[in-house]
Design an enzyme around this catalytic site. Structure first.
Site, mmCIF file in Angstrom:
data_model
loop_
_atom_site.group_PDB
_atom_site.id
_atom_site.type_symbol
_atom_site.label_atom_id
_atom_site.label_comp_id
_atom_site.label_asym_id
_atom_site.label_seq_id
_atom_site.Cartn_x
_atom_site.Cartn_y
_atom_site.Cartn_z
ATOM 1 N N TYR A 14 0.802 -1.221 0.000
ATOM 2 C CA TYR A 14 0.000 0.000 0.000
ATOM 3 C C TYR A 14 0.839 1.278 0.000
ATOM 4 C CZ TYR A 14 -3.532 -3.354 1.530
ATOM 5 O OH TYR A 14 -4.369 -4.439 1.619
ATOM 6 N N HIS A 19 -4.579 6.020 -1.230
ATOM 7 C CA HIS A 19 -5.140 5.975 0.123
ATOM 8 C C HIS A 19 -4.075 6.213 1.189
ATOM 9 C CE1 HIS A 19 -8.965 5.556 1.904
ATOM 10 N NE2 HIS A 19 -8.945 4.294 2.248
ATOM 11 N N TYR A 62 -4.427 -0.728 10.061
ATOM 12 C CA TYR A 62 -5.158 -0.628 8.801
ATOM 13 C C TYR A 62 -6.203 0.478 8.920
ATOM 14 C CZ TYR A 62 -2.665 -4.640 7.004
ATOM 15 O OH TYR A 62 -1.663 -5.458 6.577
ATOM 16 N N ASN A 64 -9.388 1.215 8.423
ATOM 17 C CA ASN A 64 -10.711 1.233 9.067
ATOM 18 C C ASN A 64 -10.668 1.194 10.582
ATOM 19 O OD1 ASN A 64 -11.529 1.190 6.431
ATOM 20 N ND2 ASN A 64 -12.602 -0.771 6.534
#
Length: 199
Positions: A14, A19, A62, A64
């Site tokens: 990532y 994001h 992460y 969320n």
């Protein structure tokens, strides 16, 4: 003291995705000051301390569950809620726009929603970094978890630098001053022209 949080997802998969724009900005600013990130004792984040100025935080929970890392950090570094600055990507702003605000909702950003829920307030300063919306037919999850296109990188890299400057302004001169300097709509055009001219 401020707690400056860069939202994103951990790991090389990532690292350069849209994001992780907030994570990249906070990490770059901390490293530019010669600071070193270390895992917090509870293992929920990476943290770098800038003595008497700020703690830079990169959640490892992460996206969320970002709020869990922030809440845990505030138990270790008990700064006031109004000195928690969250830096994150925003679909509703074009790539190249920055937007500072002292409070507000999540705007649908799950990482920011987690932070607000964990802290129990919307009175949390934030720096939103525009990534724009995907082209028609591209699902939002796929878009935000994809890397910037090669032609976008020069502008993205310039915005990372500007975001770092905006955070430093918040730390040194206050949020109101930073909002005056970095919320300007003409900033986007100036940045684009600078990138085009190689400045």
């Amino acid at each position: 003291m401020w707690l400056v949080v860069g939202l994103g997802n951990p790991g090389p998969r990532y690292a350069r995705t849209r994001h992780n724009f907030g994570w990249m900005a906070v990490e770059a600013l901390a490293r530019s000051q010669g600071l070193v990130f270390r895992e917090t004792p509870e293992g929920r984040a990476l943290a770098a301390e800038w003595p008497e100025r700020a703690v830079f935080l990169l959640p490892l929970t992460y996206m969320n569950l970002s709020g869990e890392a922030v809440a845990s950090a505030l138990r270790r570094w008990p700064v006031p809620r109004e000195r928690v600055l969250v830096v994150y990507d925003d679909l509703d702003l074009p790539l190249g726009r920055l937007k500072l605000a002292p409070r507000g909702g999540s705007g649908g950003h799950r990482g920011m929603a987690s932070v607000l829920a964990s802290l129990g307030t919307e009175e949390i300063p934030r720096l939103r970094m525009g990534i724009g919306r995907p082209a028609r037919g591209i699902p939002v999850p796929d878009y935000v978890l994809s890397e910037f296109a090669p032609e976008e990188w020069p502008l993205a890299e310039r915005i990372l630098t500007l975001a770092g400057e905006a955070v430093r302004t918040v730390l040194e001169e206050g949020l109101a001053r930073a909002m005056t300097l970095y919320n300007r709509r003409d900033l986007l055009q100036n940045v684009k022209e600078g990138v085009k001219d190689g400045r």
